[in-house]
Design an enzyme around this catalytic site. Structure first.
Site, mmCIF file in Angstrom:
data_model
loop_
_atom_site.group_PDB
_atom_site.id
_atom_site.type_symbol
_atom_site.label_atom_id
_atom_site.label_comp_id
_atom_site.label_asym_id
_atom_site.label_seq_id
_atom_site.Cartn_x
_atom_site.Cartn_y
_atom_site.Cartn_z
ATOM 1 N N TYR A 3 -32.728 -111.630 -18.909
ATOM 2 C CA TYR A 3 -33.144 -110.660 -17.835
ATOM 3 C C TYR A 3 -34.141 -109.596 -18.096
ATOM 4 O O TYR A 3 -34.089 -109.050 -19.360
ATOM 5 C CB TYR A 3 -32.164 -109.915 -17.209
ATOM 6 C CG TYR A 3 -32.216 -108.852 -16.067
ATOM 7 C CD1 TYR A 3 -32.034 -109.311 -14.772
ATOM 8 C CD2 TYR A 3 -32.861 -107.351 -16.297
ATOM 9 C CE1 TYR A 3 -32.324 -108.342 -13.622
ATOM 10 C CE2 TYR A 3 -32.814 -106.846 -15.395
ATOM 11 C CZ TYR A 3 -32.736 -107.274 -14.119
ATOM 12 O OH TYR A 3 -33.135 -106.222 -13.013
ATOM 13 N N HIS A 4 -35.307 -109.212 -17.378
ATOM 14 C CA HIS A 4 -36.008 -108.096 -17.490
ATOM 15 C C HIS A 4 -36.693 -107.427 -16.375
ATOM 16 O O HIS A 4 -37.093 -108.293 -15.404
ATOM 17 C CB HIS A 4 -37.010 -108.572 -18.751
ATOM 18 C CG HIS A 4 -37.991 -109.729 -18.285
ATOM 19 N ND1 HIS A 4 -37.504 -111.025 -18.438
ATOM 20 C CD2 HIS A 4 -39.213 -110.179 -17.879
ATOM 21 C CE1 HIS A 4 -38.250 -112.087 -17.950
ATOM 22 N NE2 HIS A 4 -39.526 -111.389 -17.659
ATOM 23 N N GLN A 5 -36.724 -106.158 -16.340
ATOM 24 C CA GLN A 5 -37.276 -105.619 -15.216
ATOM 25 C C GLN A 5 -38.646 -105.118 -15.585
ATOM 26 O O GLN A 5 -38.356 -104.315 -16.272
ATOM 27 C CB GLN A 5 -36.374 -104.301 -14.720
ATOM 28 C CG GLN A 5 -36.773 -103.480 -13.714
ATOM 29 C CD GLN A 5 -36.744 -103.857 -12.419
ATOM 30 O OE1 GLN A 5 -35.889 -104.856 -11.915
ATOM 31 N NE2 GLN A 5 -37.408 -103.637 -11.439
#
Length: 170
Positions: A117-119
């Protein structure tokens, strides 16, 4: 089941290598200097790719290996949003962009290409054409300089939610 993993068998996660201080595999595009800071739950890192004329944006990632939004627990999700806001404010201090944008991708059809996951947090400039640009590599030296600039802004008294040494693991 609504979701299945897209992580290939034997996947070596580049973000896990970075935040856990592990030896990098040959395919890892991260550099140790990409790590801006790390808390117990999340880390802020410089992205190795840029878009348009403004190379250099940040990704907020969980320190635990979580592949996508579908697996995100409440505490980690809250920490990601808190640090997304903190980094956006640091960008305003360090680089004075005209605005900021965030985005996040899940699964191949959603344009996810790292199975962690990466924002994304982008500094935005008038007519930067962010959403019309293909990605390009940003040199490690440029990323290191931008990480240093953001680190200074994050610990600055000018930052309304400034980081304190006690907040940071590394």
């Amino acid at each position: 089941m609504l979701y299945r993993s897209h992580e290939p068998e034997g996947y070596q996660c580049p973000f896990c290598e970075l935040v856990n201080d592990l030896p990098f595999t040959e395919y890892n595009l991260c550099a140790p200097s990409d790590l801006i800071y790390q808390t117990e739950l999340v880390a802020a890192i410089m992205a190795c790719d840029g878009f348009g004329n403004h190379g250099g944006h940040v990704m907020i990632i969980p320190t635990a290996h979580i592949e996508s939004l579908y697996e995100l627990d409440e505490a980690t999700g809250a920490a990601i949003m808190r640090e997304t806001q903190r980094v956006a404010l640091a960008m305003k201090i360090a680089w004075d962009p005209d605005g900021t944008s965030t985005r996040q991708h899940n699964e191949p059809a959603g344009n996810q290409h790292v199975w962690h996951y990466h924002q994304h947090v982008f500094p935005r400039y008038w007519d930067d054409q962010l959403y019309r640009q293909l990605r390009h590599r940003v040199p490690v030296e440029d990323r290191a300089l931008k990480a240093q600039q953001l680190r200074a802004a994050l610990f600055s008294d000018a930052h309304p939610q400034r980081l304190r040494d006690a907040d940071v693991i590394r």
